[in-house]
Design a protein around this motif. Structure first.
Motif, PDB file in Angstrom:
ATOM      1  N   GLN A  91       0.825  -1.209   0.000  1.00  0.00           N
ATOM      2  CA  GLN A  91       0.000   0.000   0.000  1.00  0.00           C
ATOM      3  C   GLN A  91       0.861   1.262   0.000  1.00  0.00           C
ATOM      4  O   GLN A  91       0.541   2.232  -0.698  1.00  0.00           O
ATOM      5  CB  GLN A  91      -0.915  -0.008   1.223  1.00  0.00           C
ATOM      6  N   ILE A  92       1.933   1.264   0.768  1.00  0.00           N
ATOM      7  CA  ILE A  92       2.812   2.440   0.805  1.00  0.00           C
ATOM      8  C   ILE A  92       3.451   2.664  -0.561  1.00  0.00           C
ATOM      9  O   ILE A  92       3.578   3.798  -1.038  1.00  0.00           O
ATOM     10  CB  ILE A  92       3.874   2.268   1.908  1.00  0.00           C
ATOM     11  N   GLU A  93       3.863   1.572  -1.202  1.00  0.00           N
ATOM     12  CA  GLU A  93       4.446   1.691  -2.538  1.00  0.00           C
ATOM     13  C   GLU A  93       3.432   2.264  -3.529  1.00  0.00           C
ATOM     14  O   GLU A  93       3.785   3.053  -4.413  1.00  0.00           O
ATOM     15  CB  GLU A  93       4.952   0.329  -3.014  1.00  0.00           C
ATOM     16  N   GLN A  94       2.180   1.875  -3.379  1.00  0.00           N
ATOM     17  CA  GLN A  94       1.142   2.378  -4.285  1.00  0.00           C
ATOM     18  C   GLN A  94       0.861   3.854  -4.052  1.00  0.00           C
ATOM     19  O   GLN A  94       0.532   4.578  -4.995  1.00  0.00           O
ATOM     20  CB  GLN A  94      -0.138   1.556  -4.122  1.00  0.00           C
ATOM     21  N   VAL A  95       0.955   4.323  -2.809  1.00  0.00           N
ATOM     22  CA  VAL A  95       0.799   5.752  -2.541  1.00  0.00           C
ATOM     23  C   VAL A  95       1.858   6.540  -3.307  1.00  0.00           C
ATOM     24  O   VAL A  95       1.569   7.561  -3.954  1.00  0.00           O
ATOM     25  CB  VAL A  95       0.905   6.042  -1.024  1.00  0.00           C
ATOM     26  N   ASP A 154       3.417   5.567  -6.037  1.00  0.00           N
ATOM     27  CA  ASP A 154       3.109   5.470  -7.465  1.00  0.00           C
ATOM     28  C   ASP A 154       1.981   6.425  -7.852  1.00  0.00           C
ATOM     29  O   ASP A 154       2.030   7.071  -8.910  1.00  0.00           O
ATOM     30  CB  ASP A 154       2.706   4.033  -7.823  1.00  0.00           C
ATOM     31  N   ASP A 155       0.950   6.536  -7.011  1.00  0.00           N
ATOM     32  CA  ASP A 155      -0.183   7.405  -7.316  1.00  0.00           C
ATOM     33  C   ASP A 155       0.230   8.873  -7.342  1.00  0.00           C
ATOM     34  O   ASP A 155      -0.213   9.645  -8.192  1.00  0.00           O
ATOM     35  CB  ASP A 155      -1.308   7.205  -6.296  1.00  0.00           C
ATOM     36  N   ILE A 156       1.077   9.271  -6.397  1.00  0.00           N
ATOM     37  CA  ILE A 156       1.541  10.657  -6.367  1.00  0.00           C
ATOM     38  C   ILE A 156       2.316  10.979  -7.646  1.00  0.00           C
ATOM     39  O   ILE A 156       2.155  12.042  -8.253  1.00  0.00           O
ATOM     40  CB  ILE A 156       2.399  10.906  -5.116  1.00  0.00           C
ATOM     41  N   GLN A 157       3.135  10.023  -8.089  1.00  0.00           N
ATOM     42  CA  GLN A 157       3.908  10.228  -9.317  1.00  0.00           C
ATOM     43  C   GLN A 157       3.025  10.205 -10.558  1.00  0.00           C
ATOM     44  O   GLN A 157       3.400  10.737 -11.603  1.00  0.00           O
ATOM     45  CB  GLN A 157       4.994   9.156  -9.423  1.00  0.00           C
ATOM     46  N   SER A 158       1.815   9.587 -10.446  1.00  0.00           N
ATOM     47  CA  SER A 158       0.906   9.502 -11.596  1.00  0.00           C
ATOM     48  C   SER A 158       0.033  10.740 -11.752  1.00  0.00           C
ATOM     49  O   SER A 158      -0.586  10.931 -12.801  1.00  0.00           O
ATOM     50  CB  SER A 158      -0.002   8.266 -11.448  1.00  0.00           C
ATOM     51  N   VAL A 159      -0.072  11.555 -10.700  1.00  0.00           N
ATOM     52  CA  VAL A 159      -0.940  12.719 -10.745  1.00  0.00           C
ATOM     53  C   VAL A 159      -0.500  13.659 -11.869  1.00  0.00           C
ATOM     54  O   VAL A 159       0.658  14.062 -11.947  1.00  0.00           O
ATOM     55  CB  VAL A 159      -0.931  13.469  -9.397  1.00  0.00           C
ATOM     56  N   ARG A 206      -8.168   1.447  -4.778  1.00  0.00           N
ATOM     57  CA  ARG A 206      -7.409   1.098  -5.964  1.00  0.00           C
ATOM     58  C   ARG A 206      -6.394   2.179  -6.311  1.00  0.00           C
ATOM     59  O   ARG A 206      -6.704   3.366  -6.219  1.00  0.00           O
ATOM     60  CB  ARG A 206      -8.329   0.898  -7.174  1.00  0.00           C
ATOM     61  N   SER A 207      -5.210   1.773  -6.714  1.00  0.00           N
ATOM     62  CA  SER A 207      -4.237   2.737  -7.207  1.00  0.00           C
ATOM     63  C   SER A 207      -4.661   3.212  -8.595  1.00  0.00           C
ATOM     64  O   SER A 207      -5.501   2.585  -9.266  1.00  0.00           O
ATOM     65  CB  SER A 207      -2.847   2.107  -7.281  1.00  0.00           C
ATOM     66  N   ILE A 208      -4.085   4.306  -9.048  1.00  0.00           N
ATOM     67  CA  ILE A 208      -4.389   4.824 -10.383  1.00  0.00           C
ATOM     68  C   ILE A 208      -4.012   3.795 -11.442  1.00  0.00           C
ATOM     69  O   ILE A 208      -4.753   3.566 -12.403  1.00  0.00           O
ATOM     70  CB  ILE A 208      -3.648   6.160 -10.614  1.00  0.00           C
ATOM     71  N   ALA A 209      -2.866   3.133 -11.256  1.00  0.00           N
ATOM     72  CA  ALA A 209      -2.425   2.121 -12.218  1.00  0.00           C
ATOM     73  C   ALA A 209      -3.365   0.917 -12.219  1.00  0.00           C
ATOM     74  O   ALA A 209      -3.696   0.370 -13.279  1.00  0.00           O
ATOM     75  CB  ALA A 209      -1.005   1.684 -11.904  1.00  0.00           C
ATOM     76  N   THR A 210      -3.825   0.497 -11.029  1.00  0.00           N
ATOM     77  CA  THR A 210      -4.755  -0.634 -10.943  1.00  0.00           C
ATOM     78  C   THR A 210      -6.074  -0.308 -11.631  1.00  0.00           C
ATOM     79  O   THR A 210      -6.649  -1.147 -12.335  1.00  0.00           O
ATOM     80  CB  THR A 210      -5.000  -1.018  -9.479  1.00  0.00           C
TER      81      THR A 210
END
Length: 317
Positions: A74-78, A80-85, A278-282
């Motif tokens: 979950q921390i890794e996905q946070v 990833d999501d910040i980098q996807s914004v 869900r993460s943005i990538a998921t």
């Protein structure tokens, strides 16, 4: 315990080797070994048993892995999501597929992800539904495409549609010349089927029991490829989703026939952990899966009845 130590611990536990974890994380082995020793010192207990074959979790290590693997993910996905914004979706997505879906979807889907989601790192794990559900609950997997029923899974579930089950026989069996076969005909045949724990076996037995018909199971195998090889060698008939054996039938290795109405169908579901956003990538991978299945259906490669997304009761079309 800090995130670096837990990431190291998770990788070593999954791979069973410091050298393999070093390759995955791109960190020198001495640094990884130091992370593990610091973690063991803080917890005052050994987390691994070291032997010539690698590193094996102790009971304490297994407990730590079960409790923290999902948190690290979950921390890794946070991150990833910040980098996807404001940009393209990025990050790692672990997707589980049951074998009969994987053989139809994996290659086409992976190619599309590479072409259209280049910043997403996709990991496809093929296994049976029970394992996929366990990994989803533990937070080690982001989503899975598998067969229902969807009740009692305690997961966030979306119905994709219903997949048709067909009778499958060897070349020369005559199935290809039949318009359909009846449930009564199936009960007279020697079958090769998955074991009782498999959802498909339960579905078939229920279809026969509704008409008080016997079932003749010659041999059991919980492997899709083993089942089809048994049939190809003439050991018996089996029942599988049509999409999974379409290519073998087209190549002349197997023959198939529909089952007479009402037939046998399976609910295809997309499942995600219920307690995690869900993460943005998921989310992007989820959308791509639905699009790809629709394309396979439109091309006549998957005769699935899709669930209407905008219909309140999930009506099929």
């Amino acid at each position: 315990m800090d995130l670096r130590q837990l990431r190291t611990f998770k990788s070593v536990a999954e791979l069973g080797s410091l050298s393999k974890a070093s390759d995955r994380l791109r960190i020198a082995q001495p640094a990884l070994s130091r992370h593990i020793k610091l973690l063991e010192h803080e917890l005052r207990i050994e987390l691994f048993t070291r032997n010539g074959r690698g590193m094996v979790l102790t009971p304490a290590g297994q407990l730590l892995f079960d409790r923290t693997a999902g948190l690290v993910r979950q921390i890794e996905q946070v991150r990833d999501d910040i980098q996807s914004v404001g940009g393209a979706p990025s990050g790692r997505v672990v997707l589980g597929l049951v074998p009969t879906v994987s053989c139809v979807l994996s290659t086409r889907f992976a190619r599309r992800v590479i072409e259209e989601l280049p910043e997403v790192s996709l990991c496809i794990v093929e296994s049976y539904g029970g394992h996929l559900v366990e990994w989803l609950h533990r937070g080690e997997m982001d989503m899975a495409l598998m067969y229902g029923p969807s009740v009692d899974l305690h997961l966030a579930v979306h119905t994709i549609g219903r997949d048709n089950i067909v009778a499958v026989g060897p070349r020369g069996s005559g199935l290809a010349d039949r318009k359909e076969v009846s449930i009564e005909w199936l009960s007279e045949q020697k079958l090769v089927l998955p074991s009782h724990s498999h959802g498909l076996r339960i579905l078939i037995e229920k279809a026969l029991s509704r008409k008080n018909l016997p079932i003749q199971v010659l041999i059991e195998a919980d492997s899709f490829r083993v089942l089809t090889s048994f049939v190809e060698d003439g050991l018996g008939y089996t029942l599988l989703p049509h999409s999974a054996v379409r290519a073998d039938a087209a190549a002349g290795r197997l023959e198939v026939a529909p089952i007479a109405k009402p037939g046998i169908t399976r609910e295809l579901i997309m499942a995600l952990p219920a307690d995690r956003q869900r993460s943005i990538a998921t989310a992007a991978i989820s959308d791509f899966i639905k699009i790809e299945i629709e394309r396979l259906r439109a091309e006549g490669l998957w005769d699935i009845r899709m669930a209407a997304a905008d219909h309140p009761d999930g009506a099929l079309k």
